[in-house]
Motif scaffolding. Structure first.
Motif, short mmCIF file in Angstrom:
data_model
loop_
_atom_site.label_atom_id
_atom_site.label_comp_id
_atom_site.label_asym_id
_atom_site.label_seq_id
_atom_site.Cartn_x
_atom_site.Cartn_y
_atom_site.Cartn_z
N MET A 164 8.86 -7.50 -8.46
CA MET A 164 8.25 -8.17 -9.65
C MET A 164 9.12 -9.43 -9.79
O MET A 164 8.86 -10.30 -10.35
N PHE A 165 10.56 -8.86 -9.91
CA PHE A 165 11.50 -9.86 -10.21
C PHE A 165 11.98 -10.93 -9.22
O PHE A 165 12.82 -11.87 -9.43
N SER A 166 11.27 -10.72 -8.06
CA SER A 166 11.50 -11.85 -7.12
C SER A 166 10.64 -13.06 -7.12
O SER A 166 9.62 -13.01 -7.73
N ASP A 167 11.25 -14.11 -6.73
CA ASP A 167 10.47 -15.33 -6.68
C ASP A 167 9.92 -15.87 -5.52
O ASP A 167 9.75 -16.98 -5.15
N THR A 168 9.69 -14.70 -4.69
CA THR A 168 9.25 -15.26 -3.30
C THR A 168 7.91 -14.60 -2.92
O THR A 168 7.36 -14.13 -3.85
N PHE A 169 7.41 -15.13 -1.74
CA PHE A 169 6.13 -14.66 -1.62
C PHE A 169 5.77 -13.14 -1.26
O PHE A 169 4.93 -12.60 -1.37
N ALA A 170 7.11 -12.47 -1.04
CA ALA A 170 6.92 -11.14 -0.63
C ALA A 170 6.89 -10.15 -1.94
O ALA A 170 6.88 -9.02 -1.99
N GLY A 171 6.88 -10.96 -3.06
CA GLY A 171 7.13 -9.82 -4.25
C GLY A 171 5.90 -9.35 -4.88
O GLY A 171 4.66 -9.77 -4.38
N ILE A 172 5.86 -8.45 -5.86
CA ILE A 172 4.74 -7.72 -6.40
C ILE A 172 4.45 -8.62 -7.59
O ILE A 172 5.29 -8.91 -8.54
N ALA A 173 3.07 -9.01 -7.41
CA ALA A 173 2.79 -9.33 -9.08
C ALA A 173 2.83 -8.74 -10.21
O ALA A 173 2.57 -7.42 -10.06
N PRO A 174 3.38 -9.43 -11.33
CA PRO A 174 3.48 -8.50 -12.48
C PRO A 174 2.33 -7.53 -12.78
O PRO A 174 2.67 -6.46 -13.35
N ALA A 175 1.32 -7.95 -12.75
CA ALA A 175 -0.10 -7.23 -12.97
C ALA A 175 -0.33 -6.04 -12.14
O ALA A 175 -0.90 -5.12 -12.51
N SER A 176 0.33 -6.37 -11.03
CA SER A 176 0.21 -5.12 -10.14
C SER A 176 1.18 -4.07 -10.18
O SER A 176 1.18 -2.90 -9.29
N VAL A 177 2.20 -4.13 -10.94
CA VAL A 177 3.23 -3.30 -10.94
C VAL A 177 2.90 -1.80 -11.57
O VAL A 177 3.19 -0.91 -10.91
N PRO A 178 2.04 -1.56 -12.40
CA PRO A 178 1.74 -0.49 -12.84
C PRO A 178 1.04 0.39 -11.93
O PRO A 178 1.22 1.61 -11.40
N GLY A 179 -0.01 -0.20 -11.27
CA GLY A 179 -0.65 0.39 -10.07
C GLY A 179 0.31 0.89 -9.02
O GLY A 179 0.03 1.92 -8.30
N PHE A 180 1.19 0.06 -8.65
CA PHE A 180 2.12 0.30 -7.56
C PHE A 180 3.12 1.35 -8.09
O PHE A 180 3.07 2.44 -7.06
N LEU A 181 3.61 1.62 -9.18
CA LEU A 181 4.36 2.65 -9.47
C LEU A 181 3.55 3.86 -9.66
O LEU A 181 4.21 5.07 -9.25
N ALA A 182 2.22 3.75 -10.18
CA ALA A 182 1.48 5.09 -10.23
C ALA A 182 1.25 5.61 -8.83
O ALA A 182 1.37 6.65 -8.68
#
Length: 55
Positions: free
Chosen positions: A1-19
């Motif tokens: 989420m904090f990365s500025d690269t194409f491999a980062g996770i979109a901030p909206a996807s973080v809750p689902g990813f953590l769950a």
């Protein structure tokens, strides 16, 4: 989420990813406890072992 690269996770996807990570971890611990019950549960002294011990 904090990365500025194409491999980062979109901030909206973080809750689902953590769950999904937490659910996967819980399922992994449950599966290990089910498949290997003796390595997860602490061993106890059997009554027959106490009878054989010298007095």
């Amino acid at each position: 989420m904090f990365s500025d690269t194409f491999a980062g996770i979109a901030p909206a996807s973080v809750p689902g990813f953590l769950a999904a990570q937490i659910i996967g971890g819980v399922l992994a611990v449950a599966a290990a406890a089910w498949w290997f019950p003796r390595s997860v549960v602490p061993s106890t002294v059997e009554p027959s072992d106490q009878e054989m011990a010298p007095s």
